[in-house]
Write an enzyme that holds these catalytic residues in place. Structure first.
Site, PDB file in Angstrom:
ATOM      1  N   MET A  27       1.920   0.699  -2.787  1.00 54.89           N
ATOM      2  CA  MET A  27       1.593   1.844  -3.627  1.00 54.89           C
ATOM      3  C   MET A  27       0.510   2.719  -3.005  1.00 54.89           C
ATOM      4  O   MET A  27       0.135   2.552  -1.853  1.00 54.89           O
ATOM      5  CB  MET A  27       1.169   1.351  -5.006  1.00 54.89           C
ATOM      6  CG  MET A  27       2.309   0.708  -5.761  1.00 54.89           C
ATOM      7  SD  MET A  27       1.871   0.359  -7.461  1.00 54.89           S
ATOM      8  CE  MET A  27       0.484  -0.724  -7.232  1.00 54.89           C
ATOM      9  N   CYS A  28       0.020   3.649  -3.799  1.00 58.51           N
ATOM     10  CA  CYS A  28      -0.983   4.613  -3.357  1.00 58.51           C
ATOM     11  C   CYS A  28      -2.340   3.945  -3.182  1.00 58.51           C
ATOM     12  O   CYS A  28      -2.538   2.783  -3.526  1.00 58.51           O
ATOM     13  CB  CYS A  28      -1.097   5.729  -4.387  1.00 58.51           C
ATOM     14  SG  CYS A  28       0.487   6.408  -4.896  1.00 58.51           S
ATOM     15  N   GLN A  29      -3.293   4.712  -2.645  1.00 54.90           N
ATOM     16  CA  GLN A  29      -4.664   4.230  -2.554  1.00 54.90           C
ATOM     17  C   GLN A  29      -5.617   5.292  -3.079  1.00 54.90           C
ATOM     18  O   GLN A  29      -5.361   6.499  -2.973  1.00 54.90           O
ATOM     19  CB  GLN A  29      -5.034   3.838  -1.126  1.00 54.90           C
ATOM     20  CG  GLN A  29      -4.327   2.573  -0.671  1.00 54.90           C
ATOM     21  CD  GLN A  29      -5.080   1.833   0.411  1.00 54.90           C
ATOM     22  OE1 GLN A  29      -6.278   2.020   0.629  1.00 54.90           O
ATOM     23  NE2 GLN A  29      -4.378   0.958   1.107  1.00 54.90           N
TER      24      GLN A  29
END
Length: 310
Positions: A27-29
């Protein structure tokens, strides 16, 4: 001059992570700074941006927002942060702010388009509000009011709109205190968090709110300052050369950015409010066991594979 932040001691590479590391790589950070005095983010962002296509594969867009009192400078780009000319400009341009939020995107819902890039911005009580999310929400189609509607197609922006509608409905009239906002955020976070992984950063320029659904770390740099070395780039800085005893900076990130400092691993369910570079309030908003199980299995998107549309 105050650089990207101020320093601390040591984060051991074998930290006590509580969910699978697969979650953060799929996923995103997130990256956030909350500071006692206006501070630039150049050092931290230089390492963080490398994760958008070089040292990691979060290459579906990025963004960063810098508060100046009530208003924000917002930069977003659908290109990867590792190759974006706009990101290169941010690395070299020392914009100073007391509250900064950045995001690099690995798309799970919504294509790699500009309108789907975080952070997202809305207005409430005469202030800009900035929000960025790491996670994946399922069966999440909230009924929204008349004030906030998504521009893009992400679950993240829908969550932000619901959050803002909830705050506006709860405090119809004068702007509430930060403590009242914190209590309200705990309630709406509990509601949204039932739908999946919901790590987020939120700020109105007065404070920075952070919620750990599955994975989040932070550190506080204060006097006496020392050096720090980035994990994702061969870059070090001696903060003692640029800081004063009055400086204090909280750095919040999905994954630690440096390999020679002490990073605190947040507990799943921990909601924090940062003011003037330190933790001002914290509480636990329980994460549903089904969400934690999905995270431990390394499947933040449930059983669905990543589709060709993202």
């Amino acid at each position: 001059m105050r650089p990207g932040h101020a320093a601390a001691s040591r984060w051991p590479g074998t930290g006590t992570d509580r969910v699978s590391s697969t979650v953060s790589t799929i996923m995103c950070q997130l990256l956030g700074l909350n500071c006692a005095a206006p501070t630039d983010v150049n050092f931290s962002f230089s390492g963080f941006a490398e994760r958008g296509g070089n040292t990691d594969h979060h290459a579906d867009g990025w963004g960063i927002a810098f508060f100046e009192d009530k208003a924000c400078r917002l930069f977003i780009d659908h290109e990867s942060s590792a190759t974006s000319p706009v990101a290169e400009m941010v690395k070299r341009y020392p914009i100073k702010s007391r509250n900064t939020i950045a995001h690099i995107r690995r798309a799970t819902q919504g294509g790699p388009l500009l309108e789907n890039c975080h952070p997202f911005m809305r207005e409430c009580w005469g202030r800009h509000w900035i929000f960025a999310h790491n996670g994946d929400l399922h069966d999440f189609a909230p009924t929204l009011g008349d004030h906030y509607r998504p521009v893009g197609t992400t679950d993240s922006e829908r969550a932000f709109c619901l959050l803002m509608e909830s705050l506006r409905a709860r405090f119809d009239g004068a702007e509430p205190s930060l403590d009242a906002i914190f209590d309200a955020l705990a309630d709406v976070t509990n509601e949204i968090g039932r739908h999946g992984i919901f790590n987020f950063l939120l700020s109105n320029g007065q404070a920075l709110f952070a919620y750990c659904s599955t994975r989040l770390h932070y550190l506080v740099r204060r006097w006496p300052f020392s050096t720090a070395h980035l994990i994702d780039a061969d870059m070090s800085i001696d903060f003692a050369r640029y800081t004063t005893p009055e400086d204090r900076v909280a750095v919040i990130a999905t994954q630690p950015l440096t390999d020679d400092e002490v990073w605190t691993t947040c507990e799943p369910g921990e909601l924090l409010m940062f003011r003037d570079g330190e933790v001002a309030r914290q509480t636990i908003v329980p994460v549903p066991e089904a969400v934690l199980e999905r995270a431990r299995a390394g499947c933040p998107s449930g059983d669905r594979p990543r589709t060709a549309t993202v």
